[in-house]
Enzyme design. Structure first.
Site, PDB file in Angstrom:
ATOM      1  N   HIS A 122      -4.524   6.276  -2.285  1.00  0.00           N
ATOM      2  CA  HIS A 122      -5.375   5.096  -2.091  1.00  0.00           C
ATOM      3  C   HIS A 122      -6.478   5.480  -1.102  1.00  0.00           C
ATOM      4  O   HIS A 122      -6.265   6.342  -0.253  1.00  0.00           O
ATOM      5  CB  HIS A 122      -4.491   3.992  -1.506  1.00  0.00           C
ATOM      6  CG  HIS A 122      -5.135   2.653  -1.370  1.00  0.00           C
ATOM      7  ND1 HIS A 122      -5.934   2.333  -0.307  1.00  0.00           N
ATOM      8  CD2 HIS A 122      -5.088   1.552  -2.154  1.00  0.00           C
ATOM      9  CE1 HIS A 122      -6.343   1.075  -0.440  1.00  0.00           C
ATOM     10  NE2 HIS A 122      -5.842   0.582  -1.556  1.00  0.00           N
ATOM     11  N   ASP A 199       2.558   6.930   3.090  1.00  0.00           N
ATOM     12  CA  ASP A 199       1.929   5.631   2.865  1.00  0.00           C
ATOM     13  C   ASP A 199       2.910   4.816   2.019  1.00  0.00           C
ATOM     14  O   ASP A 199       3.047   5.038   0.826  1.00  0.00           O
ATOM     15  CB  ASP A 199       0.592   5.850   2.144  1.00  0.00           C
ATOM     16  CG  ASP A 199       0.017   4.559   1.584  1.00  0.00           C
ATOM     17  OD1 ASP A 199       0.640   3.487   1.746  1.00  0.00           O
ATOM     18  OD2 ASP A 199      -1.069   4.619   0.980  1.00  0.00           O
ATOM     19  N   GLN A 202       3.261   0.687  -1.324  1.00  0.00           N
ATOM     20  CA  GLN A 202       3.832   0.279  -2.619  1.00  0.00           C
ATOM     21  C   GLN A 202       5.315   0.616  -2.737  1.00  0.00           C
ATOM     22  O   GLN A 202       5.916   0.418  -3.798  1.00  0.00           O
ATOM     23  CB  GLN A 202       3.080   0.963  -3.781  1.00  0.00           C
ATOM     24  CG  GLN A 202       1.607   0.639  -3.833  1.00  0.00           C
ATOM     25  CD  GLN A 202       1.329  -0.820  -4.190  1.00  0.00           C
ATOM     26  OE1 GLN A 202       2.198  -1.544  -4.685  1.00  0.00           O
ATOM     27  NE2 GLN A 202       0.114  -1.260  -3.933  1.00  0.00           N
ATOM     28  N   LYS A 225       2.315  -7.270   0.949  1.00  0.00           N
ATOM     29  CA  LYS A 225       2.800  -6.763  -0.339  1.00  0.00           C
ATOM     30  C   LYS A 225       4.301  -6.956  -0.499  1.00  0.00           C
ATOM     31  O   LYS A 225       4.882  -6.573  -1.500  1.00  0.00           O
ATOM     32  CB  LYS A 225       2.424  -5.288  -0.496  1.00  0.00           C
ATOM     33  CG  LYS A 225       0.911  -5.081  -0.637  1.00  0.00           C
ATOM     34  CD  LYS A 225       0.571  -3.664  -0.960  1.00  0.00           C
ATOM     35  CE  LYS A 225      -0.859  -3.307  -0.607  1.00  0.00           C
ATOM     36  NZ  LYS A 225      -1.821  -3.684  -1.621  1.00  0.00           N
ATOM     37  N   CYS A 365      -9.014   1.057  -5.722  1.00  0.00           N
ATOM     38  CA  CYS A 365      -9.182   1.788  -4.459  1.00  0.00           C
ATOM     39  C   CYS A 365      -8.665   3.217  -4.564  1.00  0.00           C
ATOM     40  O   CYS A 365      -8.040   3.739  -3.640  1.00  0.00           O
ATOM     41  CB  CYS A 365      -8.490   1.081  -3.296  1.00  0.00           C
ATOM     42  SG  CYS A 365      -9.128  -0.545  -2.976  1.00  0.00           S
TER      43      CYS A 365
END
Ligand code: PMP
Length: 411
Positions: A122, A199, A202, A225, A365
């Protein structure tokens, strides 16, 4: 198997029509909806307990401080950090990654050093590193993907070398839906003396995350999220690293003593949290964590796997539809980026919206990834535990109807 239809009832926003059709919300990779428990937690805080934290001795200040720090403990337990000192509240994944880049990166990189990322990152795991590379003379190195859209681990072995100081990789891709082998990457990073950043934007919402088992040095994720509010997120860091790092922001709350010309910093985690934090957001993130852990992170993961296995073949059966990333449902999570050869993804998303189905269209993104895949933009459907199998059917029917509309002018 969890009961998605029953859980959906906890989300007031999902009980509405859009363009005269029942809303089917499939843009969960962008942000998720909020259950009543999270909305109530925000209202309760502002109606009963609102006060600044860590300062007052009055009852409201004590309540606010207690609830804010109790939320931190929920975050700690959620990712199995060793101690709350290692869990910092931030604005979200983007801020967390910027803090690592600016604080750890600027202090530890020099010309000739390398930061290793991948082609499936991302922008928030690319741009902060580009800036740090520019300022320090370090360079940014990309791990390639396999033909199936998985991280190429053979290439990772080539790219992670003695020059590598930081490896920063998405735990789960927001475009391809694949889960990357973070533990293995952490071993490779540590073998050359580099730190491992994951990261988790997600991943944390969709599967159990254990930062100690993964042995990551830093882990970033966003509250919004995983059913929490916007404007609150988390940066996990190992104490030994955080102790040595400079704060990124300076001001109230993060100091120990302030003299005329210089100051000293307070202890972790507050050293990094200058100014009045997002108190309501942190407390409501705690409520969101309570909500999803009561369902069970293993259950959420298993349900999304089943939903993906159910919907992928139905999409693959549509003539002219291309799915990006692994074609085997078992290789991916419930984020499906796709295109119809006859329809622009923005037109497709608009036609889907006319049928009440919210999907995203664009570059998500991830411009370097889309360039790598040689595509301008894609449509993307991303599911969460409140999406039912019936909704998955309606989503597929809406894709087919949109395709027929654009090809034959009839819906
Ligand atoms: N990384 C990934 C993989 C993401 O999907 C996102 C959000 N789309 C981010 C980082 C950035 O998260 P936020 O906008 O909440 O800071």
């Amino acid at each position: 198997m969890l009961n998605a239809a029953a859980l959906k009832k906890e989300f007031p926003i999902l009980d509405q029509s859009v363009n005269d059709e029942p809303l089917i919300y499939l843009d969960n990779a962008a942000t998720t909806q909020k259950p009543k428990a999270v909305l109530e937690s925000l209202t309760t805080y502002y109606q009963l307990n609102n006060a600044n934290v860590h300062r007052g001795v009055h009852t409201l200040a004590e309540r606010a401080t207690h609830d804010y720090e109790a939320a931190r403990e929920k975050v700690r337990a959620f990712i199995n950090a060793k101690e709350t000192a290692e869990t910092l509240f931030t604005r979200g994944t983007t801020t967390s990654l910027n803090w690592i880049a600016r604080s750890y990166g600027l202090a530890n990189l020099q010309p000739g050093d390398e930061i290793v990322i991948s082609y499936m990152e991302h922008h928030s795991n690319i741009v902060p590193w580009q800036e740090v590379a520019k300022q320090t003379g370090a360079s940014l190195v990309y791990i390639e993907l396999t033909h199936d859209g998985l991280l190429d681990m053979a290439d990772a072995k080539q790219k992670i070398t003695n020059k590598t100081k930081i490896v920063s990789i998405a735990h789960v891709s927001n475009v391809l839906g694949v889960t990357n082998p973070i533990k293995e990457l952490a071993e490779m990073a540590h073998a050359v003396g580099a730190v491992m950043v994951a990261d988790g934007a997600q991943a944390a919402p969709h599967m159990p995350v254990d930062v100690q088992a993964l042995d990551v040095d830093f882990y970033a994720f966003s509250g919004h999220k995983l059913c929490g509010p916007t404007g609150i997120g988390v940066l996990y860091g190992k104490r030994a690293l955080l102790e040595k790092m400079e704060p990124v922001e300076y001001g109230g709350e993060m100091i120990d003593f302030v003299y005329d010309q210089e100051s000293t910093w307070t202890e972790l985690p507050w050293k990094f949290e200058a100014g009045t934090p997002n108190i309501a957001g942190a407390i409501a993130l705690g409520a969101a964590i309570d909500f999803i852990t009561a369902i069970g992170m293993d259950e959420i993961h298993a349900y999304e796997e089943a939903l993906t296995k159910y919907v992928m073949p139905k999409l693959q059966a549509i003539d002219g539809l291309k799915i990006y990333g692994p074609q085997k449902a078992s290789d991916r999570g419930a984020v499906i980026s796709f295109n119809l050869d006859s329809v622009h993804p923005h037109d497709l998303a608009t036609a889907m919206d006319m049928q009440g189905v919210a999907v995203r269209a664009g570059h998500h993104c991830a411009q370097p990834l889309l360039r790598y895949l040689d595509v301008q933009s894609t449509a993307r459907a991303s599911f969460y535990f409140y999406n039912t199998f019936e909704e998955a059917d309606q989503f597929v029917a809406a894709v087919i109807a949109a395709k027929e509309f654009f090809e034959n002018g009839a819906i």
